[in-house]
Scaffold this motif. Structure first.
Motif, mmCIF file in Angstrom:
data_model
loop_
_atom_site.group_PDB
_atom_site.id
_atom_site.type_symbol
_atom_site.label_atom_id
_atom_site.label_comp_id
_atom_site.label_asym_id
_atom_site.label_seq_id
_atom_site.Cartn_x
_atom_site.Cartn_y
_atom_site.Cartn_z
ATOM 1 N N THR A 19 -25.933 26.858 -9.017
ATOM 2 C CA THR A 19 -24.660 26.267 -9.394
ATOM 3 C C THR A 19 -24.003 25.627 -8.171
ATOM 4 O O THR A 19 -24.552 25.667 -7.062
ATOM 5 N N ARG A 20 -22.834 25.057 -8.361
ATOM 6 C CA ARG A 20 -22.056 24.486 -7.259
ATOM 7 C C ARG A 20 -20.719 25.196 -7.188
ATOM 8 O O ARG A 20 -20.097 25.476 -8.220
ATOM 9 N N PHE A 21 -20.265 25.473 -5.995
ATOM 10 C CA PHE A 21 -19.004 26.166 -5.800
ATOM 11 C C PHE A 21 -17.986 25.238 -5.141
ATOM 12 O O PHE A 21 -18.346 24.359 -4.350
ATOM 13 N N ALA A 22 -16.723 25.472 -5.456
ATOM 14 C CA ALA A 22 -15.649 24.716 -4.813
ATOM 15 C C ALA A 22 -15.420 25.265 -3.415
ATOM 16 O O ALA A 22 -15.604 26.462 -3.155
ATOM 17 N N TYR A 46 -28.453 26.507 -3.239
ATOM 18 C CA TYR A 46 -29.570 25.601 -3.530
ATOM 19 C C TYR A 46 -29.845 24.756 -2.295
ATOM 20 O O TYR A 46 -28.944 24.090 -1.767
ATOM 21 N N GLY A 47 -31.077 24.803 -1.824
ATOM 22 C CA GLY A 47 -31.413 24.183 -0.545
ATOM 23 C C GLY A 47 -31.181 22.689 -0.471
ATOM 24 O O GLY A 47 -30.738 22.178 0.565
ATOM 25 N N ARG A 48 -31.477 21.978 -1.550
ATOM 26 C CA ARG A 48 -31.322 20.523 -1.504
ATOM 27 C C ARG A 48 -29.871 20.133 -1.258
ATOM 28 O O ARG A 48 -29.582 19.222 -0.475
ATOM 29 N N ASP A 49 -28.953 20.815 -1.934
ATOM 30 C CA ASP A 49 -27.524 20.552 -1.717
ATOM 31 C C ASP A 49 -27.130 20.855 -0.278
ATOM 32 O O ASP A 49 -26.381 20.098 0.357
ATOM 33 N N LEU A 50 -27.638 21.972 0.231
ATOM 34 C CA LEU A 50 -27.332 22.362 1.612
ATOM 35 C C LEU A 50 -27.850 21.332 2.604
ATOM 36 O O LEU A 50 -27.109 20.899 3.506
ATOM 37 N N TYR A 51 -29.096 20.937 2.479
ATOM 38 C CA TYR A 51 -29.689 20.001 3.432
ATOM 39 C C TYR A 51 -28.959 18.663 3.442
ATOM 40 O O TYR A 51 -28.775 18.055 4.500
ATOM 41 N N ASP A 76 -25.815 18.160 2.914
ATOM 42 C CA ASP A 76 -24.562 18.329 3.662
ATOM 43 C C ASP A 76 -24.819 18.579 5.148
ATOM 44 O O ASP A 76 -24.031 18.152 6.009
ATOM 45 N N MET A 77 -25.910 19.244 5.473
ATOM 46 C CA MET A 77 -26.246 19.447 6.886
ATOM 47 C C MET A 77 -26.568 18.109 7.560
ATOM 48 O O MET A 77 -26.114 17.843 8.687
ATOM 49 N N LEU A 78 -27.331 17.267 6.895
ATOM 50 C CA LEU A 78 -27.671 15.957 7.462
ATOM 51 C C LEU A 78 -26.427 15.085 7.597
ATOM 52 O O LEU A 78 -26.283 14.345 8.579
ATOM 53 N N ALA A 79 -25.526 15.177 6.613
ATOM 54 C CA ALA A 79 -24.267 14.424 6.698
ATOM 55 C C ALA A 79 -23.439 14.893 7.892
ATOM 56 O O ALA A 79 -22.817 14.083 8.593
ATOM 57 N N ALA A 80 -23.427 16.205 8.129
ATOM 58 C CA ALA A 80 -22.696 16.739 9.278
ATOM 59 C C ALA A 80 -23.311 16.252 10.577
ATOM 60 O O ALA A 80 -22.591 15.890 11.529
ATOM 61 N N ILE A 81 -24.642 16.248 10.652
ATOM 62 C CA ILE A 81 -25.323 15.739 11.849
ATOM 63 C C ILE A 81 -24.947 14.286 12.091
ATOM 64 O O ILE A 81 -24.641 13.875 13.227
ATOM 65 N N ASP A 82 -24.930 13.487 11.040
ATOM 66 C CA ASP A 82 -24.600 12.058 11.177
ATOM 67 C C ASP A 82 -23.161 11.842 11.627
ATOM 68 O O ASP A 82 -22.844 10.799 12.209
ATOM 69 N N SER A 83 -22.293 12.816 11.353
ATOM 70 C CA SER A 83 -20.876 12.667 11.721
ATOM 71 C C SER A 83 -20.581 13.122 13.149
ATOM 72 O O SER A 83 -19.461 12.955 13.630
ATOM 73 N N THR A 130 -29.112 31.769 0.291
ATOM 74 C CA THR A 130 -27.662 31.596 0.381
ATOM 75 C C THR A 130 -27.279 31.167 1.792
ATOM 76 O O THR A 130 -27.783 31.727 2.769
ATOM 77 N N HIS A 131 -26.402 30.190 1.862
ATOM 78 C CA HIS A 131 -25.920 29.670 3.134
ATOM 79 C C HIS A 131 -24.414 29.441 3.019
ATOM 80 O O HIS A 131 -23.858 29.365 1.918
ATOM 81 N N LEU A 132 -23.770 29.297 4.160
ATOM 82 C CA LEU A 132 -22.326 29.075 4.194
ATOM 83 C C LEU A 132 -21.993 27.995 5.213
ATOM 84 O O LEU A 132 -22.577 27.970 6.298
#
Length: 415
Positions: free
Chosen positions: A54-57, A71-76, A78-85, A196-198
């Motif tokens: 699922t997705r959490f707010a 879910y790993g795909r969602d995490l990755y 956002d991680m790549l977006a953070a790296i790009d920023s 699970t990741h945070l």
């Protein structure tokens, strides 16, 4: 004559003990070989993908914003977006980093940011990545790399602290965005493993950054140390707990025991490799006996068959104490717990000896009702893809299964 008879009996007894020990060790070896053969066969039939997620707010705790991932795909993404920023620094630490489409994407994004002038530091464990092609582990000089190796010199064999692997998984960008949890980097983890990741956005991310810096500086020459420090503050609601074999600091196990001892209503615990020591297990049993709803969720078939069998050797004890045990139908790699709607932890530490007093690990401990409620929802959601183990059914398992569990039980201290 009496002395001779006594000596004969002594040597006879000694010979009997040695033969018995040899028979047990041989039986253990045969059992391990059989399980490894079974493990290779069952990998063909392990469920791949398709598990509920699922997705959490995002929630807010003071100046910090927390995002939960299952879910790993969602995490990755956002991680790549953070790296790009990133504007100043990127710290990436991963136990396993696969040479596949996901692993290469991370490497390409990091190289691109390094070429833009961002200070990029990377840590990965040498032993865990032995099967990864050597070519993939070579980075351009614009990226600072620590390929952590536990035993670097022959004399390290005589120092038990040197056997610790780097089992941590961290990404910290500019000291203000931090990711922590159970996910390694690779295609399999993106869609086939439940983990699970945070993400933490805000001042608390600086604690993750400093933890990375401390580990880096401890294992590199003086001239390669990171001198940048990120402003930190005391936050009673979000605490980072890290184990360090070299410093003989193992706070994560103590954190669990203290939280379990305080529980009054419920304990929802998810762990990939549940092989607790007697004190932690006694704390869980004591909680169940005082009326706390203790529920444990583990993978029924993980990627380590020996860990599965060692885990199951605890089930009778747990069930008899009133602890409810659930077997997840897919590979479950999460290391989380939430208690009484107030306390939660997410991180890299399993509940086994290697994580408790062995490897380098890192967990975040959070006191917040909103996150705790999300963790409860996630636990109940995971149970829809699990079955509950009943004591009456478990007690009917075949004799050879019981025997195998008994033979392997002494290996718990190695996990």
């Amino acid at each position: 004559m009496a002395l001779l008879i006594s000596l004969a009996r002594h040597f006879s007894l000694k010979r009997l003990l040695l033969r018995t020990l040899g028979a047990i060790l041989s039986a253990q070896a045969i059992t391990l070989i059989i399980l490894q053969v079974i493990s290779r066969q069952r990998k063909r039939y392990l469920p791949q993908g398709g598990f509920p997620h699922t997705r959490f707010a995002e929630i807010t705790i003071g100046q910090d914003h927390l995002q939960l991932y299952d879910y790993g795909r969602d995490l990755y993404d956002d991680m790549l977006a953070a790296i790009d920023s990133a504007q100043e620094t990127i710290y990436l630490e991963s136990y396993i980093w696969k040479d596949d489409s996901v692993g290469r994407a991370f490497k390409e994004h990091l190289i691109r940011k390094a070429e833009e002038g961002v200070a990029v530091y990377v840590i990965f464990d040498w032993f865990a990545n032995l099967v990864v092609p050597r070519k993939f582990k070579i980075f351009p000089p614009t990226i600072h790399v620590l390929q952590y190796q536990a035993l670097r010199y022959p004399w390290h064999l005589f120092d038990p602290r040197r056997y610790a692997l780097d089992h941590r998984k961290l990404l910290v960008v500019d000291g203000t965005i931090g990711f922590i949890g159970g996910y390694n980097i690779g295609e399999t983890y993106a869609t086939s493993w439940r983990d699970t990741h945070l993400r933490i956005r805000g001042p608390a991310a600086a604690d993750l950054a400093q933890s990375f810096v401390d580990f880096w500086n401890q294992h590199v020459p003086a001239h390669e140390r990171i001198t940048r420090r990120h402003p930190r503050c005391f936050n009673p609601l979000i605490n980072v707990r890290g184990t360090s074999a070299m410093r003989l600091m193992f706070p994560i196990r103590d954190m669990y025991i203290e939280a379990i001892d305080r529980a009054q209503k419920f304990i929802y615990l998810t762990n990939a490799y549940f092989v607790p020591d007697s004190i932690l297990l006694d704390a869980l049993k004591a909680a169940a006996r005082r009326g706390v709803d203790v529920e444990i969720l583990v993978p029924w078939m993980s990627n380590h068959i020996i860990a599965d069998w060692l885990c199951r050797s605890h089930f009778s004890e747990c069930l008899k104490a009133g602890i409810r045990v659930f077997g997840y139908r897919h590979m479950l790699h999460a290391k989380t717990c939430t208690i009484d709607g107030e306390w939660s932890t997410i991180g890299t530490a399993n509940l086994d000896r290697l994580s408790s007093i062995g490897n380098y690990e890192i967990n975040v401990e959070i006191y917040n009702g909103d996150l705790a409620r999300q963790m409860e929802v996630l636990f109940k959601y995971d149970k829809t893809n699990a079955f509950e183990l009943r004591l009456e059914d478990w007690e009917q398992r075949p004799w050879y299964v019981r025997l195998s569990e008994w033979l392997l039980a002494p290996l718990r201290f190695l996990t």
